[in-house]
Design a protein around this motif. Structure first.
Motif, PDB file in Angstrom:
ATOM      1  N   ALA A  44       1.001  -1.144  -0.170  1.00 43.83           N
ATOM      2  CA  ALA A  44      -0.028  -0.048   0.168  1.00 43.83           C
ATOM      3  C   ALA A  44       0.934   1.332   0.047  1.00 43.83           C
ATOM      4  N   GLY A  45       2.160   1.099  -0.002  1.00 43.20           N
ATOM      5  CA  GLY A  45       3.136   2.055   0.048  1.00 43.20           C
ATOM      6  C   GLY A  45       3.247   2.837   0.982  1.00 43.20           C
ATOM      7  N   LEU A  46       2.932   2.262   2.489  1.00 45.97           N
ATOM      8  CA  LEU A  46       2.980   2.905   3.598  1.00 45.97           C
ATOM      9  C   LEU A  46       4.243   2.815   4.200  1.00 45.97           C
ATOM     10  N   ARG A  47       5.088   1.821   3.805  1.00 47.76           N
ATOM     11  CA  ARG A  47       6.355   1.638   4.291  1.00 47.76           C
ATOM     12  C   ARG A  47       7.216   1.095   3.212  1.00 47.76           C
ATOM     13  N   SER A  48       8.423   1.161   3.316  1.00 52.59           N
ATOM     14  CA  SER A  48       9.407   0.349   2.255  1.00 52.59           C
ATOM     15  C   SER A  48       9.607  -0.946   2.778  1.00 52.59           C
ATOM     16  N   ARG A  49      10.099  -1.826   1.802  1.00 51.26           N
ATOM     17  CA  ARG A  49      10.378  -3.103   2.400  1.00 51.26           C
ATOM     18  C   ARG A  49      11.549  -3.307   3.384  1.00 51.26           C
ATOM     19  N   PRO A  50      11.581  -4.156   4.342  1.00 46.54           N
ATOM     20  CA  PRO A  50      12.877  -4.104   5.253  1.00 46.54           C
ATOM     21  C   PRO A  50      13.981  -4.416   4.563  1.00 46.54           C
ATOM     22  N   LYS A  51      15.103  -3.819   4.805  1.00 44.47           N
ATOM     23  CA  LYS A  51      16.339  -4.054   4.130  1.00 44.47           C
ATOM     24  C   LYS A  51      17.039  -5.123   4.692  1.00 44.47           C
ATOM     25  N   PRO A  52      17.933  -6.117   3.777  1.00 48.49           N
ATOM     26  CA  PRO A  52      18.467  -7.003   4.255  1.00 48.49           C
ATOM     27  C   PRO A  52      19.411  -6.819   5.422  1.00 48.49           C
ATOM     28  N   ASP A  53      19.808  -5.662   5.726  1.00 49.04           N
ATOM     29  CA  ASP A  53      20.772  -5.326   6.864  1.00 49.04           C
ATOM     30  C   ASP A  53      20.112  -4.935   7.915  1.00 49.04           C
ATOM     31  N   ASN A  54      18.708  -4.950   7.926  1.00 47.68           N
ATOM     32  CA  ASN A  54      17.862  -4.343   9.236  1.00 47.68           C
ATOM     33  C   ASN A  54      16.977  -5.895   9.505  1.00 47.68           C
ATOM     34  N   VAL A  55      17.118  -6.956   9.076  1.00 52.25           N
ATOM     35  CA  VAL A  55      16.304  -8.304   9.274  1.00 52.25           C
ATOM     36  C   VAL A  55      17.342  -9.296   9.556  1.00 52.25           C
ATOM     37  N   ALA A  56      17.168 -10.077  10.722  1.00 53.32           N
ATOM     38  CA  ALA A  56      17.714 -11.461  10.784  1.00 53.32           C
ATOM     39  C   ALA A  56      16.810 -12.523  10.359  1.00 53.32           C
ATOM     40  N   LEU A  57      17.545 -13.610  10.017  1.00 55.38           N
ATOM     41  CA  LEU A  57      16.780 -14.897   9.437  1.00 55.38           C
ATOM     42  C   LEU A  57      17.104 -15.823  10.695  1.00 55.38           C
ATOM     43  N   ALA A  58      16.136 -16.181  11.371  1.00 56.53           N
ATOM     44  CA  ALA A  58      16.500 -17.079  12.556  1.00 56.53           C
ATOM     45  C   ALA A  58      15.895 -18.456  12.521  1.00 56.53           C
TER      46      ALA A  58
END
Ligand SMILES: Cc1cc2nc3c(=O)[nH]c(=O)nc-3n(C[C@H](O)[C@H](O)[C@H](O)COP(=O)(O)OP(=O)(O)OC[C@H]3O[C@@H](n4cnc5c(N)ncnc54)[C@H](O)[C@@H]3O)c2cc1C
Length: 435
Positions: free
Chosen positions: A173-187
């Motif tokens: 909906a354009g309310l936020r951008s996609r989380p960047k790869p350096d801002n999310v961890a994969l656990a």
């Protein structure tokens, strides 16, 4: 389109969504909560530690009713190299208090119970319903949602986005951008089942006492990441997570890292002979304060992981989710009680209230930490753990070498690895980011 109109629609029945739906329903609002999973909790992954203070604000009697595992009496921090760990333990009998402060939980069971409280409070909860789109009016205000059900458009005065870390709806909906790869961890996480007595013997526990182990060091092979081991009643929850950007940069795989962690000589004896019954992978928002998107707008607010509200340094997420959900709901209820519309100006009350809470204060305190850990991950997750482990081995090993020579050798190893300037710079950077 469904004719019935709601005061609020909550997307998602995780910690944040349940907190928001419960708070608004308790205040007499007409609330619809939509969850894509078969039941609340079926899609959710957490370690998991529950923070009682935040839960108590929502369901004061939760200790008597909720499916809880163990109350925590001990916290261990391990800095690991490949064959050793340097540990700091804090254990206190004070945590055997009448109203314990933290518990381990299993989210699939806990979320189901939490959702039953939301229903009891009067909200309508629809599972197996995916919200596919946000609906706007001709003035671009959010006025409802579209779902994957037939006749699936539903209208409400406000939409609470509690859809978790991916935040696809908000992004679309354009309310936020996609989380960047350096801002999310994969656990990745596994549940290791063992008899209750075995867990209690291995972790030195009695009754419903519990312990958590947080681990960092060479287990993440120079990437920004941490491992965890949480003792439940009859299973051990064990996992590891690293930044997605680091996985992209290296040839490491999440499952390879988990295997490596499980084979560590300090970890393997804890899970020896266990039966693995569950395996899960999930993202964790770790960008901190600087990654928080716009939190409100015309007819909408965003809460929990969808708003990137996660304190990676203290490994707190569910409490920030519950608190942001509750605060957003309180702000919405206030606007409604004044009979005012859910405009961005009125909903900015949510941001104002959140700014005054521990959620934003804590994230602000560590605002430079995510970038520091990411930029210098080789130093903090590889070089220093190895150096510290060697230094301590040197310190405790009795081999006839004079102590002065040992100290000189240790200092030399640090300077050789990082140089005087490098050591000084790392100390300054770390202190500045911690303040
Ligand atoms: C491995 C791991 C360990 C963790 N350990 C801890 C811990 O020990 N303590 C702690 O406090 N935090 C921990 N966290 C973080 C914690 O799990 C999250 O911060 C918390 O779950 C966020 O809650 P939430 O409600 O915002 O999102 P979620 O719990 O992810 O809930 C989002 C919900 O929205 C639903 N949904 C998504 N999209 C749609 C859609 N389009 N339509 C309908 N429904 C939708 C999902 O199915 C889900 O039920 C951990 C996370 C991970 C991955």
């Amino acid at each position: 389109m469904i004719e019935e109109r709601f005061d609020a629609i909550v997307v998602g029945a995780g910690m944040a969504g349940n907190a928001a739906a419960l708070t608004m329903a308790k205040r007499g609002m007409k609330v619809l909560q939509l969850e894509r999973g078969e039941y609340p909790g079926s899609k959710n992954v957490q370690g998991a530690i529950l923070y009682a203070d935040m839960m108590e604000k929502l369901v004061p009697e939760f200790r008597e009713e909720a499916p809880l595992e163990r109350h925590l009496v001990e916290q261990r921090f391990w800095m690991m190299d490949d064959r050793s760990h340097v540990g700091m333990h804090y254990r206190s009998d004070d945590f055997n208090e009448e109203r314990p402060n933290r518990y381990t939980i299993i989210r699939a069971q806990f979320d189901k119970w939490f959702s039953s409280k939301v229903r009891e409070a009067g909200a309508t909860v629809l599972c197996e319903t995916t919200v596919t789109e946000l609906v706007r009016d001709d003035r671009e205000r959010i006025v409802g949602v579209r779902t994957d059900r037939r006749d699936g458009e539903i209208r409400a005065d406000v939409v609470v986005l509690a859809e978790g870390v991916n935040g696809l709806l908000g992004t679309r909906a354009g309310l936020r951008s996609r989380p960047k790869p350096d801002n999310v961890a994969l656990a990745v996480k596994e549940m290791h089942f063992l008899p209750r007595e075995t867990i209690e013997a291995r972790f030195n526990l009695k009754g419903d006492e519990g312990v958590v182990i947080e681990a960092a060091g060479t287990i993440s092979r120079g990437m920004t990441g941490m491992g965890f081991i949480y003792a439940n009643k009859e299973c051990i929850s064990l996992g590891i997570g690293c930044l997605v950007a680091d996985f992209q940069r290296t040839a490491q795989t999440p499952y390879g890292m988990l295997d490596h962690f499980k084979q560590h000589p300090s970890v393997a004896p804890l899970i020896a002979g266990s039966e693995v019954k569950e395996y899960a992978a999930h993202l964790i928002p770790e960008g901190g304060y600087k990654a928080i998107p716009q939190l409100y707008g015309e007819g909408w607010v965003v809460v929990g992981d969808a708003a990137q509200l996660n304190n990676a340094i203290h490994r707190e997420g569910s409490n920030l989710a519950m608190t942001s959900g509750r605060i957003a709901a309180e702000a919405i209820a206030k606007v409604k009680s004044r009979r005012e519309p859910m405009t961005a100006t009125n909903l900015s009350l949510y941001k104002k209230m959140l700014d005054e809470s521990f959620v934003i204060k804590d994230l602000k305190k560590y605002k430079d930490m995510p970038m520091l850990m990411h930029t210098y991950s080789q130093n903090f997750f590889l070089t220093y753990p190895q150096l510290i482990s060697k230094a301590l081995q040197n310190f405790v090993r009795v081999d006839g070498t004079p102590k002065v020579e040992k100290e000189k050798a240790t200092l030399k190893s640090f300077v050789k690895a990082r140089s005087w300037t490098g050591l000084f710079a790392d100390a300054c950077r770390f202190t500045r980011a911690w303040r």
